[in-house]
Write a protein that holds these residues in place. Structure first.
Motif: not given
Length: 579
Positions: A65-67, A491-492, A495, A567-569, A571-572, A575
């Protein structure tokens, strides 16, 4: 009620951090929750910060998880190192023994619980991890009785009193934490799980089990992180089916022993990491020229040299394809989930025997050591194919003639016999040879034998060389990955799709021979391509460009600090590529 959350326990290596995470996660797995765990640990036996982060969910998860929702801290370093992952509703549960403090910019709420004191009052400070588990139960609104079976399995052999004391420690931790929480006790209550029974295992155990199911009866290996669990698992299991494991003096011996066993007709393999594979390269060439089946597991880790032995990296790809001297046929496969690790491990031995060549089973530390929920595995899906191994009686040979072990055939694969087979005698040597194995440096013979060997893989049959989730005929973005990055990419992708971006996902499962046609079509139909990999040089990116082109539209998304992708890495970074 929440659908999922993340829990992390941290402290000094050797003080029960791993067992705390194991007890917590196994109990939740048995309730039917899906779990994904990843351990951060030092390359030493005792001391140094270690933590175990576990994602708990009522729906399937395949990534860290991201957080972070809950941090259980056995020392101040755990708070200092990990607090930034916590969100504003997060909770720190810390042992009051070290007078815990939260940094000024910490968003989470700190609760101090006397783990060590409560455990000592019950008889021994060693039970502090049980107190911590109980405190975690209070935050999650879980009943402490769900831990009874797990505690009984671990401590039952020590007697009922020990089991009772540990359960009392869990209950004490629950009660103390519940009192501190007050009205906040309902904020992290998990959705109910489905109650179904599923496996909970690391990738290395799946690899070992797959090898066992695939007919392996001998393993030779030298201990090395992160591959050692494969050997440790089979040390316990192989003797039950008449097999054995030998811990060798080094990786060279391990590889040559595996070659010798396969030469003798017994399915065998070895497992190591980058440094060990470097030592095996000459032996891999021996397997190639003698056309002896060989399976090697490479669990990638941080390099070069000793590098980061306990950290994530995917930097062995080029070495596994091109590391050996000379030209030999070779298969390099790369599972992306624990389920695939099981089935692919069994299949690796079929491919090695069918094509009589080295098969390298490429894993990475996150896949090998990350523990996760696995749907029940099916032995009915495992088959054993031995290729052109001749098992019927051979015709008598004319005087002074030998069996044509290296016969030039239409498909490049020659008949193979087990040594000692009547009328099956032949030479075997690491130098170039004729059809019977006798050394030969004649140019025409060299050409024929090289062509024969290299022809083997022209018609390689491999189930799902590329896993795809590609719903768009024309995608804004194609994301490509390998091994353990699959869950974070999925997951990315979700999103990005929510943002209105048309995203296709491809995961490489056969690295060599590279599935160029499948990847070419996906690359060609995408406006941009992002290749996600844990190394500094973009090795997978280079392999794709070499095989399918598209250099201008293909970009690397790299991470090489020893940690897996979140996942957020991904995604970012995606983007940024799209802007």
């Amino acid at each position: 009620m929440v659908q999922q959350l993340s829990w992390k326990v941290g402290g000094q290596q050797g003080e029960g951090i791993e067992s705390t995470g194991e007890i917590f996660s196994v109990a939740l797995n048995r309730q039917g929750y899906y779990l994904y765990g990843y351990r951060h640990f030092s390359s030493r036996i005792k001391g140094g910060h270690t933590n175990n982060k576990i994602r708990v969910s009522s729906v399937p998860v395949r990534a860290i998880s991201d957080d972070l929702d809950i941090l259980v801290a056995f020392d101040q370093e755990t708070i200092d190192v990990n607090y930034q992952e916590l969100h504003e509703k997060g909770v720190i549960i810390a042992d009051s023994k070290f007078n815990p403090t939260a940094p000024e910019d910490c968003k989470a709420t700190l609760y101090s619980v006397a783990f060590t004191e409560i455990a000592s009052d019950l008889g021994t400070s060693l039970m502090k991890n049980m107190v911590a588990v109980g405190a975690s139960c209070a935050v999650l609104n879980l009943e402490t009785k769900i831990f009874l079976n797990v505690v009984d399995e671990i401590f039952g052999r020590k007697g009922e009193q020990v089991v009772a004391k540990n359960m009392e420690a869990i209950q004490k931790g629950f009660d103390v934490m519940r009192e501190q929480l007050g009205e906040a006790a309902e904020t992290m209550k998990l959705d109910a799980a489905d109650g179904k029974q599923r496996m909970f295992m690391i990738g290395n155990d799946a690899i070992a089990l797959g090898a066992l199911a695939g007919g392996v009866r001998f393993m030779a290996a030298y201990p090395i992180t992160p591959a050692s669990e494969i050997m440790e698992y089979l040390i316990k299991k192989l003797p039950k089916v008449g097999g054995t494991v030998i811990q060798t003096e080094d990786e060279i011996a391990a590889c040559t022993m595996a070659i010798g066993s396969n030469y003798g007709g017994v399915r065998a393999f070895t497992a190591s990491a980058g440094p060990g594979l470097s030592l095996m390269m000459e032996s891999i060439g021996l397997s190639g020229i003698t056309e002896t089946p060989l399976v090697i597991v490479d669990t990638q880790r941080g390099g070069p040299s000793t590098g980061l032995p306990t950290k994530q990296e995917q930097s062995d790809m080029m070495a596994m394809i091109y590391g050996t001297h000379g030209d030999i046929p070779k298969i390099v496969m790369a599972p992306s989930t624990v389920e695939e690790a099981f089935y692919d491990a069994a299949e690796a031995f079929n491919l090695a025997e069918e094509y009589q060549c080295p098969v390298i089973f490429l894993s990475d530390l996150q896949l090998s050591l990350g523990k996760q929920t696995v749907e029940p595995l099916s032995l009915e899906k495992v088959e054993i194919r031995r290729g052109k191994l001749v098992e019927e009686e051979l015709p008598e040979l004319p005087a002074k003639e030998y069996f044509k072990r290296y016969e030039v055939t239409e498909d490049g694969v020659s008949p193979r016999v087990v040594p000692g087979t009547k009328n099956g005698i032949f030479h075997v040597t690491g130098v170039e040879h004729d059809e019977t194995g006798k050394p030969s440096e004649a140019a025409p013979n060299r050409q024929k034998q090289m062509d024969k060997r290299m022809k083997k893989l022209e018609n390689l049959r491999f189930n799902t060389p590329v896993y795809t989730d590609a719903p768009h005929e024309e995608a804004d973005l194609l994301v490509i990955g390998i091994n353990s990055t699959r869950g974070a990419i999925e997951e990315a992708k979700g999103r990005l799709e929510n943002d209105g971006v048309k995203v296709n996902h491809a995961h490489i499962r056969l690295l060599h021979p590279f599935p160029a046609d499948e990847v070419y079509d996906l690359v060609n139909s995408a406006k941009q391509v992002a290749v996600v990999e844990n190394n500094a040089t973009g090795q997978l990116t280079s392999i794709i460009k070499m095989n399918v082109g598209g250099a201008k539209k293909i970009k690397s998304v790299l991470k090489y600090d020893g940690n897996p992708f979140l996942p957020h890495e991904i995604y970012d970074k995606c983007k940024e590529l799209l802007d």
